[in-house]
Design an enzyme around this catalytic site. Sequence first.
Site, PDB file in Angstrom:
ATOM      1  N   GLN A   9       0.835  -1.200   0.000  1.00  0.00           N
ATOM      2  CA  GLN A   9       0.000   0.000   0.000  1.00  0.00           C
ATOM      3  C   GLN A   9       0.870   1.250   0.000  1.00  0.00           C
ATOM      4  O   GLN A   9       2.063   1.202   0.326  1.00  0.00           O
ATOM      5  CB  GLN A   9      -0.908   0.006   1.227  1.00  0.00           C
ATOM      6  CG  GLN A   9      -0.150  -0.066   2.548  1.00  0.00           C
ATOM      7  CD  GLN A   9      -1.001  -0.575   3.681  1.00  0.00           C
ATOM      8  OE1 GLN A   9      -2.210  -0.386   3.720  1.00  0.00           O
ATOM      9  NE2 GLN A   9      -0.373  -1.227   4.657  1.00  0.00           N
ATOM     10  N   ASP A  60      -8.073  -5.465  13.456  1.00  0.00           N
ATOM     11  CA  ASP A  60      -7.765  -4.045  13.321  1.00  0.00           C
ATOM     12  C   ASP A  60      -7.185  -3.819  11.933  1.00  0.00           C
ATOM     13  O   ASP A  60      -5.991  -3.573  11.758  1.00  0.00           O
ATOM     14  CB  ASP A  60      -6.772  -3.632  14.414  1.00  0.00           C
ATOM     15  CG  ASP A  60      -6.444  -2.149  14.379  1.00  0.00           C
ATOM     16  OD1 ASP A  60      -7.075  -1.411  13.609  1.00  0.00           O
ATOM     17  OD2 ASP A  60      -5.531  -1.738  15.126  1.00  0.00           O
ATOM     18  N   SER A  61      -8.043  -3.917  10.939  1.00  0.00           N
ATOM     19  CA  SER A  61      -7.599  -3.874   9.545  1.00  0.00           C
ATOM     20  C   SER A  61      -7.968  -2.547   8.898  1.00  0.00           C
ATOM     21  O   SER A  61      -8.739  -1.754   9.440  1.00  0.00           O
ATOM     22  CB  SER A  61      -8.253  -5.010   8.759  1.00  0.00           C
ATOM     23  OG  SER A  61      -9.655  -4.827   8.714  1.00  0.00           O
ATOM     24  N   HIS A  81      -8.609   3.374  19.127  1.00  0.00           N
ATOM     25  CA  HIS A  81      -7.839   2.309  19.774  1.00  0.00           C
ATOM     26  C   HIS A  81      -8.433   1.888  21.112  1.00  0.00           C
ATOM     27  O   HIS A  81      -8.441   0.690  21.437  1.00  0.00           O
ATOM     28  CB  HIS A  81      -6.372   2.748  19.935  1.00  0.00           C
ATOM     29  CG  HIS A  81      -5.657   2.883  18.637  1.00  0.00           C
ATOM     30  ND1 HIS A  81      -4.977   4.017  18.275  1.00  0.00           N
ATOM     31  CD2 HIS A  81      -5.534   2.025  17.598  1.00  0.00           C
ATOM     32  CE1 HIS A  81      -4.448   3.852  17.070  1.00  0.00           C
ATOM     33  NE2 HIS A  81      -4.771   2.653  16.641  1.00  0.00           N
ATOM     34  N   ASP A 109       1.074 -12.889   7.097  1.00  0.00           N
ATOM     35  CA  ASP A 109      -0.327 -12.806   6.700  1.00  0.00           C
ATOM     36  C   ASP A 109      -1.232 -13.302   7.821  1.00  0.00           C
ATOM     37  O   ASP A 109      -1.069 -14.422   8.308  1.00  0.00           O
ATOM     38  CB  ASP A 109      -0.553 -13.638   5.436  1.00  0.00           C
ATOM     39  CG  ASP A 109      -1.996 -13.574   4.979  1.00  0.00           C
ATOM     40  OD1 ASP A 109      -2.735 -14.536   5.219  1.00  0.00           O
ATOM     41  OD2 ASP A 109      -2.383 -12.541   4.408  1.00  0.00           O
ATOM     42  N   GLY A 110      -2.181 -12.471   8.235  1.00  0.00           N
ATOM     43  CA  GLY A 110      -3.058 -12.823   9.343  1.00  0.00           C
ATOM     44  C   GLY A 110      -3.945 -14.007   9.060  1.00  0.00           C
ATOM     45  O   GLY A 110      -4.220 -14.825   9.943  1.00  0.00           O
ATOM     46  N   ASP A 162      -9.683  -0.599   5.436  1.00  0.00           N
ATOM     47  CA  ASP A 162     -10.947  -0.863   4.747  1.00  0.00           C
ATOM     48  C   ASP A 162     -10.841  -2.164   3.958  1.00  0.00           C
ATOM     49  O   ASP A 162      -9.772  -2.496   3.434  1.00  0.00           O
ATOM     50  CB  ASP A 162     -11.287   0.289   3.803  1.00  0.00           C
ATOM     51  CG  ASP A 162     -11.582   1.582   4.549  1.00  0.00           C
ATOM     52  OD1 ASP A 162     -12.121   1.495   5.658  1.00  0.00           O
ATOM     53  OD2 ASP A 162     -11.269   2.661   4.022  1.00  0.00           O
ATOM     54  N   GLU A 176       0.864  -8.408  11.634  1.00  0.00           N
ATOM     55  CA  GLU A 176       0.751  -7.306  10.681  1.00  0.00           C
ATOM     56  C   GLU A 176       1.471  -7.700   9.397  1.00  0.00           C
ATOM     57  O   GLU A 176       2.625  -8.129   9.432  1.00  0.00           O
ATOM     58  CB  GLU A 176       1.364  -6.040  11.272  1.00  0.00           C
ATOM     59  CG  GLU A 176       1.622  -4.918  10.294  1.00  0.00           C
ATOM     60  CD  GLU A 176       0.356  -4.392   9.639  1.00  0.00           C
ATOM     61  OE1 GLU A 176       0.320  -4.343   8.382  1.00  0.00           O
ATOM     62  OE2 GLU A 176      -0.598  -4.036  10.359  1.00  0.00           O
TER      63      GLU A 176
END
Length: 282
Positions: A34, A158-159, A65, A140-141, A161, A109
């Site tokens: 990203q 907690d990602s 948070h 990778d989660g 969009d 993460e």
Amino acid sequence: MWYNEDQDEHIISIGARTSIRVTKKLYEKQSNFQKIEIYQTDAFGKMMVLDNCIMLTDANEFAYHEMIAHVPLFAHPNPERVLIIGGGDGGTAREVLRHPQVKECVMVEIDEEVVNVSREYFPAIAAELDNPRLDLRIEDGMAYIRNNENAFDVILIDSTDPVGIAENLITVKFYEETHRSLKKGGIMVAQAESPFYFADIQRKLFQNIKGAFPAVSMYLSQIPFYPSGTWSFAFATQEAGFDRTNYRVADLKAMEHQLQYFNEALFTGCFAIPTFAKKMIE
């Protein structure tokens, strides 16, 4: 100059824009996943933007948070092991680790660059990333959660969009894997977009969670600079008979003075949602 978050077609389609006056750009990099930007704002401290979407500002990150972390952690009778999927800025981990009951917090993460940038530009938010109770993993989660059955008391999604790298995190398959990763009586909370601006995404998200969990509800937080200012979270439990009103009152009262947003009144009040939102997720 002004930073305008108006790239998302959902926002453009209703004629809305989020604008923050900035003084300069401090950082920009395209990671493997990203585009990451850091700005200095005129009144709200530093601001993180991922793929043209505002993620946080120094001045009000606590509204997100504290709410993603403390609602499920105080609802659980003894949250010893917690998993965070995403959360690269470190703010959710910081709030989780306020709880002395938490023996281990695993944070998975996918984008290491977000972690590195947060350490440099948001040290107060990333303050607990080196805590010995935190197991930080850059991977990778979805793959991680698949290999950890019956392992966690609380799981926090907690990602960003649910597009691009986060698109897999709102599928029924992912939520089924999450359900299997929870211990008996476990809780999952996921950030769930704005009921005002992202109705289609939100409807799909809650429908998919309900395909994997027996009990699902929504709660809200007011978060400046997130689209519409009203943000939601999905609260899902591994067992249908879970009583979220039976929270750890004494522990919550003892922590309130440390917090800026969350308090005992908000614990029950945040689950009061507007009628249109109730209908949307039924």
